[in-house]
Write a protein that holds these residues in place. Structure first.
Motif, PDB file in Angstrom:
ATOM      1  N   THR A  12      -4.946   1.774 -12.706  1.00  0.00           N
ATOM      2  CA  THR A  12      -5.302   0.465 -12.154  1.00  0.00           C
ATOM      3  C   THR A  12      -4.061  -0.338 -11.767  1.00  0.00           C
ATOM      4  O   THR A  12      -4.172  -1.301 -11.008  1.00  0.00           O
ATOM      5  CB  THR A  12      -6.126  -0.347 -13.163  1.00  0.00           C
ATOM      6  OG1 THR A  12      -5.358  -0.518 -14.368  1.00  0.00           O
ATOM      7  CG2 THR A  12      -7.430   0.379 -13.495  1.00  0.00           C
ATOM      8  N   VAL A  36      -9.317   2.782  -8.108  1.00  0.00           N
ATOM      9  CA  VAL A  36      -9.624   1.482  -8.717  1.00  0.00           C
ATOM     10  C   VAL A  36      -8.357   0.658  -8.925  1.00  0.00           C
ATOM     11  O   VAL A  36      -8.238  -0.076  -9.898  1.00  0.00           O
ATOM     12  CB  VAL A  36     -10.370   1.660 -10.060  1.00  0.00           C
ATOM     13  CG1 VAL A  36     -11.771   2.154  -9.825  1.00  0.00           C
ATOM     14  CG2 VAL A  36      -9.609   2.607 -10.982  1.00  0.00           C
ATOM     15  N   THR A  38      -5.825  -2.216  -9.008  1.00  0.00           N
ATOM     16  CA  THR A  38      -5.951  -3.670  -8.964  1.00  0.00           C
ATOM     17  C   THR A  38      -4.593  -4.370  -8.847  1.00  0.00           C
ATOM     18  O   THR A  38      -4.531  -5.540  -8.488  1.00  0.00           O
ATOM     19  CB  THR A  38      -6.663  -4.200 -10.219  1.00  0.00           C
ATOM     20  OG1 THR A  38      -5.909  -3.825 -11.387  1.00  0.00           O
ATOM     21  CG2 THR A  38      -8.077  -3.631 -10.325  1.00  0.00           C
ATOM     22  N   SER A  60      -6.688   0.514  -0.506  1.00  0.00           N
ATOM     23  CA  SER A  60      -6.964  -0.245  -1.738  1.00  0.00           C
ATOM     24  C   SER A  60      -7.356  -1.691  -1.486  1.00  0.00           C
ATOM     25  O   SER A  60      -7.390  -2.503  -2.414  1.00  0.00           O
ATOM     26  CB  SER A  60      -5.731  -0.204  -2.655  1.00  0.00           C
ATOM     27  OG  SER A  60      -5.356   1.124  -2.952  1.00  0.00           O
ATOM     28  N   THR A  63     -10.080  -3.338  -3.758  1.00  0.00           N
ATOM     29  CA  THR A  63      -9.930  -3.436  -5.220  1.00  0.00           C
ATOM     30  C   THR A  63      -8.699  -4.222  -5.659  1.00  0.00           C
ATOM     31  O   THR A  63      -8.682  -4.779  -6.755  1.00  0.00           O
ATOM     32  CB  THR A  63      -9.850  -2.034  -5.852  1.00  0.00           C
ATOM     33  OG1 THR A  63      -8.728  -1.329  -5.305  1.00  0.00           O
ATOM     34  CG2 THR A  63     -11.125  -1.239  -5.585  1.00  0.00           C
ATOM     35  N   CYS A  89     -10.490  -8.625  -2.434  1.00  0.00           N
ATOM     36  CA  CYS A  89     -10.416  -9.117  -3.816  1.00  0.00           C
ATOM     37  C   CYS A  89      -9.059  -9.725  -4.160  1.00  0.00           C
ATOM     38  O   CYS A  89      -8.832 -10.124  -5.299  1.00  0.00           O
ATOM     39  CB  CYS A  89     -10.704  -7.974  -4.795  1.00  0.00           C
ATOM     40  SG  CYS A  89     -12.377  -7.314  -4.677  1.00  0.00           S
TER      41      CYS A  89
END
Length: 206
Positions: A12, A36, A38, A60, A63, A89
Motif C-alpha cells: 500500500t 491497492v 495509497t 494508481s 487508490t 482519491c
C-alpha cells in the motif's frame, strides 16, 4: 525492483529516493503489481521521465491518497500530449521543485493539501478550485510571492469559492491575512465580500 514487480505483493506504500534503477518501464511494472497503492513517494530519481505522472495516474489514480513527486529538477517540460490526469482519491500532493508539473490539469476532487516549494514559475493548478478550501491555499502562496495578485483574484472570484469559509478551527481567509499583517490581501478580501465580524470556533474575529 524487478523482484518487487514479480512478487505481486499487496503493498500500500512505496518510496523511492535517489533510485537510479527506477525508470518509466520499471515504475509501470511495479504499479501493475500493486493494486491497492495509497502512498507513493518519488524523490531525486533522475532516470524517471516527466511523463511518469500520467502513468502513475493511469495505474494508481483510483487508490492513491498521497503522492509526493519532488526534487526532479531535470523535468523540463510536460508534453501537451499528456493532457490531464485523474486522481479520484488523492488528498495530499507534493510536487516541490517540479515546477513544470503545475502545467498539467490534475483532477483531484478530494485534494486537501498541496505543497509547491521551489516552484518559482508556478501556474495556478486546477486542484485549487476542487480542493476543500482553495482560498486559504492560494493566499498562502500569494503571501509567499509564488503566485501573482491576478491569480489570487481568479481563486477568490471562482464560483466554488466561499470567501468567508473557515478552516477546521473556524478561521477565515481574512483572519489569516490579518494575523500575518497582509494589508493588500485584506483589501482584496474585503472587496470580494469578506466579513470582518465573522467569528472562529472560540468567538474571535479578524
Amino acid at each position: 525492483l524487478e523482484g518487487i514487480s514479480k512478487a505481486k505483493l499487496p503493498l500500500t506504500r512505496l518510496s523511492f529516493v535517489n533510485c537510479a534503477a527506477l525508470n518509466n518501464t520499471t515504475l509501470g511494472a511495479i504499479l501493475d503489481s500493486t493494486k491497492v497503492l495509497t502512498y507513493l513517494n518519488i524523490r531525486q530519481c533522475h532516470n524517471l521521465k516527466d511523463s511518469a505522472i500520467a502513468r502513475i495516474a493511469d495505474k494508481s489514480g483510483k487508490t492513491l491518497q498521497t503522492l509526493m513527486v519532488s526534487h526532479q529538477p531535470h523535468w523540463q517540460e510536460v508534453k501537451s500530449r499528456i493532457g490531464h490526469v485523474n486522481f479520484g482519491c488523492l488528498i495530499n500532493l507534493d510536487i516541490s521543485y517540479c515546477a513544470e508539473l503545475t502545467r498539467l490539469l490534475i483532477k483531484a476532487p478530494k485534494l486537501n493539501h498541496l505543497k509547491l516549494e521551489g516552484c518559482e514559475k508556478v501556474l495556478l493548478p486546477k486542484q485549487f478550485w476542487e480542493s476543500e478550501n482553495p482560498l486559504h491555499e492560494a493566499i498562502e502562496l500569494y503571501n509567499a510571492k509564488k503566485i501573482s495578485r491576478d491569480k489570487l483574484l481568479r481563486v477568490i472570484s471562482h464560483p466554488k469559492v466561499d470567501v468567508n469559509q473557515g478552516d477546521k478551527k473556524g478561521r477565515t481567509a481574512l483572519m489569516w491575512a490579518a494575523q500575518e499583517g497582509q494589508a493588500d490581501t485584506i483589501k482584496v478580501l474585503l472587496e470580494y465580500g469578506a466579513k470582518m465580524n465573522k467569528k472562529n470556533n472560540i468567538g474571535l474575529t479578524a
